[in-house]
Scaffold this active site. Structure first.
Site, short mmCIF file in Angstrom:
data_model
loop_
_atom_site.label_atom_id
_atom_site.label_comp_id
_atom_site.label_asym_id
_atom_site.label_seq_id
_atom_site.Cartn_x
_atom_site.Cartn_y
_atom_site.Cartn_z
N ARG A 1 0.83 -0.93 -0.01
CA ARG A 1 0.06 -0.02 0.07
C ARG A 1 0.87 1.11 -0.04
NH1 ARG A 1 -3.49 -2.54 -1.56
NH2 ARG A 1 -5.61 -2.91 -0.85
N ASP B 1 4.39 -0.35 -6.46
CA ASP B 1 3.08 -0.58 -7.52
C ASP B 1 1.83 0.21 -6.78
OD1 ASP B 1 1.52 -2.25 -9.23
OD2 ASP B 1 0.73 -3.40 -7.73
N GLU C 1 -3.80 7.17 -4.31
CA GLU C 1 -4.12 7.03 -5.85
C GLU C 1 -5.53 6.65 -6.16
OE1 GLU C 1 -2.09 3.19 -5.97
OE2 GLU C 1 -3.21 2.07 -4.46
N HIS D 1 -0.93 -0.25 -9.31
CA HIS D 1 -1.42 -1.14 -8.68
C HIS D 1 -2.02 -2.44 -9.53
CE1 HIS D 1 -3.64 -1.00 -4.39
NE2 HIS D 1 -3.43 -2.33 -4.94
P1 NAD Z 1 -1.41 -11.61 4.84
O1 NAD Z 1 -2.48 -10.92 5.86
O2 NAD Z 1 -1.59 -12.80 4.48
O3 NAD Z 1 -0.03 -11.15 5.11
C1 NAD Z 1 0.42 -9.93 5.79
C2 NAD Z 1 1.44 -10.05 6.96
O4 NAD Z 1 1.97 -8.90 7.36
C3 NAD Z 1 0.53 -10.89 8.17
O5 NAD Z 1 1.55 -11.94 8.06
C4 NAD Z 1 0.96 -9.89 9.12
O6 NAD Z 1 1.12 -10.50 10.32
C5 NAD Z 1 2.32 -8.87 8.61
N1 NAD Z 1 2.49 -7.96 9.26
C6 NAD Z 1 1.37 -7.07 9.65
N2 NAD Z 1 1.91 -5.73 10.23
C7 NAD Z 1 3.45 -5.78 10.24
C8 NAD Z 1 4.49 -5.24 10.47
N3 NAD Z 1 4.51 -3.79 11.13
N4 NAD Z 1 5.53 -5.87 10.37
C9 NAD Z 1 5.83 -7.13 9.69
N5 NAD Z 1 4.86 -7.99 9.44
C10 NAD Z 1 3.68 -7.33 9.68
O7 NAD Z 1 -1.78 -10.37 3.50
P2 NAD Z 1 -1.41 -10.69 1.97
O8 NAD Z 1 -2.39 -11.41 1.21
O9 NAD Z 1 -0.08 -11.19 1.94
O10 NAD Z 1 -1.37 -9.42 1.43
C11 NAD Z 1 -0.41 -8.13 2.09
C12 NAD Z 1 -0.95 -6.96 1.42
O11 NAD Z 1 -0.44 -6.69 0.08
C13 NAD Z 1 -2.32 -6.58 1.55
O12 NAD Z 1 -2.82 -6.16 2.99
C14 NAD Z 1 -2.54 -5.39 0.41
O13 NAD Z 1 -2.34 -4.39 0.86
C15 NAD Z 1 -1.52 -5.82 -0.58
N6 NAD Z 1 -1.77 -6.24 -1.70
C16 NAD Z 1 -1.36 -5.76 -3.04
C17 NAD Z 1 -1.87 -5.91 -4.21
C18 NAD Z 1 -1.44 -5.40 -5.43
O14 NAD Z 1 -1.78 -5.65 -6.72
N7 NAD Z 1 -0.43 -4.61 -5.39
C19 NAD Z 1 -2.69 -7.06 -4.26
C20 NAD Z 1 -3.32 -7.91 -3.23
C21 NAD Z 1 -2.64 -7.30 -1.96
#
Ligand code: NAD
Length: 328
Positions: A233, A257, A262, A293
């Protein structure tokens, strides 16, 4: 049963049609996002489904409740656009699609990291000038590198597997340690990760612990040869501080990304005056990659996103337990 889908993208339509034919559930698609102006369209439908990064206005929750809607289904991973207090107040069950294809985002992050490591932005600049000299283009090979993953969940875990398969050393920070990732990474603390990683790749949600996580202080801890990859994000990275860090050569480059603020140009043709000045500065740098994104945007992801979201709408409408309810 009738479901209204907001913010439908053209490429989703074939998967929606497929799902509708398989389930017999009628689905109406609209291009517009769910907001105060479009919420009235939900009247007469049994459920709704949307994808967007813009916060939902309070009136949206209230009106959905009045129209008998019982859920808020975000067909995406992120759900930071939803106010959970309002959802609870208006008895709206929140569901998302937590993992439609972690590999899609992991592969995009890896691709961008490889482009940066191999200095391809500088290659392009040279070729534009018909400059075939090599000075300054020497790079390194991926198995020599340490990759630091911040947030080793679905996407971070898939990212660890990819880099590990290429022979890189993978370290990670995450409050949750997952034993299934032990073959691919070693857990460490954030300070050590920032100081030792050659590629820092962020895969956390945007929350109070991650907002502005990459600020001036964080960049100062990183190696001057390190790259930052943000596939998560925009609000996790302070763009002004990133520019300073790049200009002062505190880090070597970045791939973004997602951008903070945005929302107004998400999946849209933007005009130059809509784009914040700091992103124009970043975009002009050969060691910065900005993508729209779209790291998730693959065929597998689209198919799963559509079906997993709609299946949960049906579950809530039928009074069943949805597969991907989000509690906050
Ligand atoms: P997920 O919940 O499986 O994993 C996120 C991890 O981050 C969790 O294990 C959590 O414990 C950890 N976390 C939270 N705060 C933290 C911190 N301060 N330090 C270290 N680790 C921390 O989520 P995911 O499916 O892996 O997705 C992650 C993020 O990717 C989503 O929240 C979304 O914002 C982003 N995303 C982006 C796109 C894109 O197209 N660019 C697509 C999907 C998701």
């Amino acid at each position: 049963m009738k479901i209204l889908m907001y913010a439908v993208l053209e490429p989703e339509k074939k998967y929606i049609k497929q799902w509708s034919e398989q389930t017999g559930v009628e689905v109406k698609c609209v291009d517009e996002r769910l907001n105060a102006q479009t919420v009235d369209w939900a009247q007469g439908f049994d459920g709704i489904d949307f994808q967007q990064t813009q916060p939902l206005e309070p009136v949206v929750y209230q009106k959905l409740h009045e129209y008998g809607i019982k859920q808020l289904t975000a067909r995406m991973v992120g759900y930071d656009m939803i106010d959970f207090d309002l959802a609870k107040k208006y008895s709206l069950v929140v569901t998302n699609v937590p993992a439609y294809s972690p590999r899609a985002i992991a592969e995009m992050g890896l691709t961008q990291a490889l482009r940066l490591v191999r200095k391809l932005g500088y290659y392009d600049q040279r070729m534009d000038k018909l400059d075939f000299r090599w000075a300054g283009l020497e790079s390194t090979e991926i198995y020599n590198l340490t990759v630091g993953i911040i947030g080793a969940g679905h996407i971070g875990g898939a990212t660890a597997q990819l880099y590990s398969a290429l022979g890189a050393k993978v370290i990670a920070t995450d409050p949750i340690h997952r034993v299934e990732l032990n073959p691919y990474l070693e857990y460490t603390d954030q300070e050590t990760l920032l100081k030792t990683a050659d590629i820092v790749t962020v895969h956390t949600p945007l929350n109070e612990t991650t907002t502005n996580m990459f600020n001036g202080a964080a960049f100062k801890k990183m190696k001057p040869t390190a790259y930052l990859i943000n596939m998560a994000r925009g609000g996790i990275v302070n763009a002004a501080d990133l520019i300073t860090a790049l200009q002062n050569k505190e880090i070597a480059g970045a791939a973004l990304d997602t951008l903070a603020d945005e929302g107004q140009f998400f999946e849209k043709q933007a005009t130059p005056d809509e784009i914040p000045e700091d992103y124009k500065t970043l975009r002009a740098m050969p060691n910065v990659l900005i993508s729209p994104h779209s790291a998730f945007y693959t065929d597998t992801a689209m198919k799963n996103m559509v079906a997993m979201g709609l299946n949960d709408v049906v579950a809530v409408v039928k009074g069943q337990r949805p597969q991907f309810e989000v509690f906050n």
